[in-house]
Design a protein around this motif. Structure first.
Motif, PDB file in Angstrom:
ATOM      1  N   GLN A  64       0.833  -1.200   0.000  1.00  0.00           N
ATOM      2  CA  GLN A  64       0.000   0.000   0.000  1.00  0.00           C
ATOM      3  C   GLN A  64       0.871   1.255   0.000  1.00  0.00           C
ATOM      4  OE1 GLN A  64      -2.892   0.835  -0.595  1.00  0.00           O
ATOM      5  NE2 GLN A  64      -3.086   2.889   0.253  1.00  0.00           N
ATOM      6  N   VAL A  65       1.946   1.231   0.793  1.00  0.00           N
ATOM      7  CA  VAL A  65       2.966   2.283   0.746  1.00  0.00           C
ATOM      8  C   VAL A  65       4.174   1.704   0.020  1.00  0.00           C
ATOM      9  CG1 VAL A  65       4.528   3.708   2.119  1.00  0.00           C
ATOM     10  CG2 VAL A  65       2.157   3.413   2.841  1.00  0.00           C
ATOM     11  N   GLY A  66       4.615   2.400  -1.020  1.00  0.00           N
ATOM     12  CA  GLY A  66       5.716   1.889  -1.834  1.00  0.00           C
ATOM     13  C   GLY A  66       7.072   2.059  -1.183  1.00  0.00           C
ATOM     14  N   HIS A  67       7.270   3.181  -0.477  1.00  0.00           N
ATOM     15  CA  HIS A  67       8.546   3.439   0.188  1.00  0.00           C
ATOM     16  C   HIS A  67       8.330   4.504   1.256  1.00  0.00           C
ATOM     17  CE1 HIS A  67      12.988   2.774  -0.106  1.00  0.00           C
ATOM     18  NE2 HIS A  67      12.970   3.823   0.701  1.00  0.00           N
ATOM     19  N   ALA A  68       9.098   4.405   2.325  1.00  0.00           N
ATOM     20  CA  ALA A  68       9.082   5.427   3.379  1.00  0.00           C
ATOM     21  C   ALA A  68      10.512   5.880   3.623  1.00  0.00           C
ATOM     22  CB  ALA A  68       8.472   4.886   4.669  1.00  0.00           C
ATOM     23  N   THR A  69      10.752   7.164   3.486  1.00  0.00           N
ATOM     24  CA  THR A  69      12.048   7.746   3.816  1.00  0.00           C
ATOM     25  C   THR A  69      11.866   8.524   5.109  1.00  0.00           C
ATOM     26  OG1 THR A  69      12.766   7.854   1.520  1.00  0.00           O
ATOM     27  CG2 THR A  69      13.866   9.318   3.060  1.00  0.00           C
ATOM     28  N   LEU A  70      12.544   8.079   6.146  1.00  0.00           N
ATOM     29  CA  LEU A  70      12.288   8.568   7.502  1.00  0.00           C
ATOM     30  C   LEU A  70      13.560   9.173   8.092  1.00  0.00           C
ATOM     31  CD1 LEU A  70      10.389   5.361   8.727  1.00  0.00           C
ATOM     32  CD2 LEU A  70       9.389   7.410   7.665  1.00  0.00           C
ATOM     33  N   ASP A  71      13.426  10.377   8.605  1.00  0.00           N
ATOM     34  CA  ASP A  71      14.562  11.069   9.209  1.00  0.00           C
ATOM     35  C   ASP A  71      14.430  11.192  10.722  1.00  0.00           C
ATOM     36  OD1 ASP A  71      17.046  12.700   8.785  1.00  0.00           O
ATOM     37  OD2 ASP A  71      15.811  14.265   9.684  1.00  0.00           O
ATOM     38  N   VAL A  72      13.238  10.910  11.250  1.00  0.00           N
ATOM     39  CA  VAL A  72      12.959  11.110  12.673  1.00  0.00           C
ATOM     40  C   VAL A  72      12.237   9.885  13.219  1.00  0.00           C
ATOM     41  CG1 VAL A  72      12.931  13.632  12.724  1.00  0.00           C
ATOM     42  CG2 VAL A  72      10.912  12.402  11.944  1.00  0.00           C
ATOM     43  N   PHE A  73      12.471   9.600  14.516  1.00  0.00           N
ATOM     44  CA  PHE A  73      11.993   8.363  15.095  1.00  0.00           C
ATOM     45  C   PHE A  73      11.602   8.587  16.554  1.00  0.00           C
ATOM     46  CE2 PHE A  73      15.139   7.791  11.831  1.00  0.00           C
ATOM     47  CZ  PHE A  73      14.480   6.954  10.939  1.00  0.00           C
ATOM     48  N   ARG A  74      10.774   7.707  17.064  1.00  0.00           N
ATOM     49  CA  ARG A  74      10.354   7.838  18.466  1.00  0.00           C
ATOM     50  C   ARG A  74      11.532   7.677  19.413  1.00  0.00           C
ATOM     51  NH1 ARG A  74       4.555   7.160  18.731  1.00  0.00           N
ATOM     52  NH2 ARG A  74       3.798   6.715  16.628  1.00  0.00           N
TER      53      ARG A  74
ATOM     54  N   VAL B 206      16.420   5.025   6.041  1.00  0.00           N
ATOM     55  CA  VAL B 206      16.646   5.712   7.314  1.00  0.00           C
ATOM     56  C   VAL B 206      17.724   6.762   7.104  1.00  0.00           C
ATOM     57  CG1 VAL B 206      17.547   5.459   9.664  1.00  0.00           C
ATOM     58  CG2 VAL B 206      15.965   3.737   8.732  1.00  0.00           C
ATOM     59  N   THR B 207      17.407   8.023   7.419  1.00  0.00           N
ATOM     60  CA  THR B 207      18.441   9.046   7.515  1.00  0.00           C
ATOM     61  C   THR B 207      18.488   9.509   8.970  1.00  0.00           C
ATOM     62  OG1 THR B 207      16.992  10.924   6.924  1.00  0.00           O
ATOM     63  CG2 THR B 207      18.065   9.756   5.123  1.00  0.00           C
ATOM     64  N   PRO B 208      19.675   9.735   9.528  1.00  0.00           N
ATOM     65  CA  PRO B 208      19.842   9.901  10.981  1.00  0.00           C
ATOM     66  C   PRO B 208      19.579  11.318  11.495  1.00  0.00           C
ATOM     67  CG  PRO B 208      21.973   9.847   9.928  1.00  0.00           C
ATOM     68  CD  PRO B 208      20.973   9.636   8.831  1.00  0.00           C
ATOM     69  N   HIS B 209      18.343  11.774  11.346  1.00  0.00           N
ATOM     70  CA  HIS B 209      17.920  13.093  11.832  1.00  0.00           C
ATOM     71  C   HIS B 209      18.857  14.187  11.316  1.00  0.00           C
ATOM     72  CE1 HIS B 209      15.353  15.055  15.177  1.00  0.00           C
ATOM     73  NE2 HIS B 209      15.625  15.933  14.229  1.00  0.00           N
ATOM     74  N   ILE B 210      19.012  14.209   9.992  1.00  0.00           N
ATOM     75  CA  ILE B 210      19.921  15.175   9.361  1.00  0.00           C
ATOM     76  C   ILE B 210      19.198  16.086   8.377  1.00  0.00           C
ATOM     77  CG2 ILE B 210      21.997  13.753   9.605  1.00  0.00           C
ATOM     78  CD1 ILE B 210      21.535  12.916   6.635  1.00  0.00           C
ATOM     79  N   ALA B 211      17.875  15.971   8.286  1.00  0.00           N
ATOM     80  CA  ALA B 211      17.145  16.762   7.289  1.00  0.00           C
ATOM     81  C   ALA B 211      17.363  18.253   7.502  1.00  0.00           C
ATOM     82  CB  ALA B 211      15.659  16.428   7.325  1.00  0.00           C
ATOM     83  N   ALA B 212      17.392  18.671   8.731  1.00  0.00           N
ATOM     84  CA  ALA B 212      17.613  20.088   9.024  1.00  0.00           C
ATOM     85  C   ALA B 212      18.320  20.192  10.371  1.00  0.00           C
ATOM     86  CB  ALA B 212      16.292  20.849   9.058  1.00  0.00           C
TER      87      ALA B 212
END
Length: 309
Positions: free
Chosen positions: A241-251, A269-275
């Protein structure tokens, strides 16, 4: 005037010369300390929410708490914090977020992974649609969300913005409220979440809402980890249903090594580097608010405690 910086020890060397220079540039004379033998003598607190300070009551003379972070969910509910709280809205931080959002939007739009990671040497000449054919939903229309939406619009992506309350923004179609969110999601092939974490936004993208997306939609979350129900997202990824998830933040950060996101083939997974807060520009935001406080002018980026941001 006395300023105190409360943050992780590694932060002070970043500001040790930049902050005094910004104060001097603004014509403000101030002493900057990292410890407060007499809290009642502190005029302004420069604060990273990861700092150990939790009791603000002794800081009776403090005119404002100036956060170095855009997110304030770790501090906004602190009952001892009666001073004005200002969050960080920094042009360089915004630029970093826009670059991350645009980069990963283009990655999913163009299907770049099938060429960059192509172990079977498959000649796949499938051409992607044009950006104008790829609807994007921007969830959150604050400084970061609006800047990212404008950048995507400049590339001809049809962007629809969503916020919890009504917003009229020239040249940007918007919707609001729970029913509006459902409408926006139903049309979005790429969803970007740039909302703060509040009780109203936690698990905003749950199983029901993920099911509203066009099959195979991509999700980009550089906002807050709690915006998405992790269990529901993993199920939606498994089902296609979701093709891909790019995630920068996590609980939990850093993301635990055994978390399913690390090994999932449809998760990046990107390690909280978006901003990130850039000291040079952040120092000038901090100094401008100090100047305003001393001049009796309204603070910039004042947090609304009721809304949580």
């Amino acid at each position: 005037m006395t300023l105190i910086l409360f943050a992780a020890p590694a932060v002070w060397p970043e500001y040790e010369t930049i902050l005094p220079a910004a104060l001097a540039e603004a014509g403000i004379a101030a002493r900057i300390v990292t410890e407060a033998p007499d809290p009642a003598a502190v005029d302004y607190i420069i604060y990273a929410p990861s700092a150990p300070l939790q009791d603000f009551a002794p800081y009776t003379r403090t005119k404002a708490v100036l956060s170095l972070w855009a997110g304030v969910e770790r501090i906004v509910g602190n009952a001892s914090l009666t001073q004005p709280l200002c969050r960080m809205v920094d042009p360089w931080l915004t630029e970093g977020m826009v670059e991350w959002v645009v980069g990963h939007t283009l990655r999913h739009h163009l299907g770049m992974d099938r060429h960059i990671v192509n172990p079977g040497h498959v000649w796949d000449a499938t051409c992607p649609p044009l950006a104008r054919e790829r609807p994007v939903a921007m969830l959150g229309l604050g400084a970061l969300g609006l800047a990212a939406a404008r950048a995507l619009q400049a590339l001809n992506f049809p962007v629809t913005g969503w916020s919890r309350s009504p917003k009229a923004i020239a040249g940007l179609p918007t919707d609001h409220g729970p029913e509006g969110l459902d409408r926006v999601l139903q049309a979005a092939q790429i969803v970007v979440t740039l909302l703060p974490k509040t009780p109203e936004t936690e698990n905003l993208l749950d199983a029901r809402r993920l099911a509203l997306l066009p099959r195979g939609a991509a999700i980009l979350n550089p906002g807050r980890g709690a915006l998405i129900d992790d269990t529901a997202l993993l199920a939606a990824l498994e089902a296609g249903q979701v093709g891909h998830a790019t995630l920068d933040v996590f609980r939990t950060e850093p993301l635990p090594p055994d978390h399913p996101y690390w090994a999932h083939p449809r998760v990046t997974v990107t390690p909280h580097i978006a901003a990130d807060t850039r000291p040079w520009s952040a120092a000038r935001v901090i100094v401008e608010n100090i100047r305003r406080g001393e001049a009796g002018e309204p603070f910039l980026h004042l947090v609304d405690r009721r809304r949580g941001y």
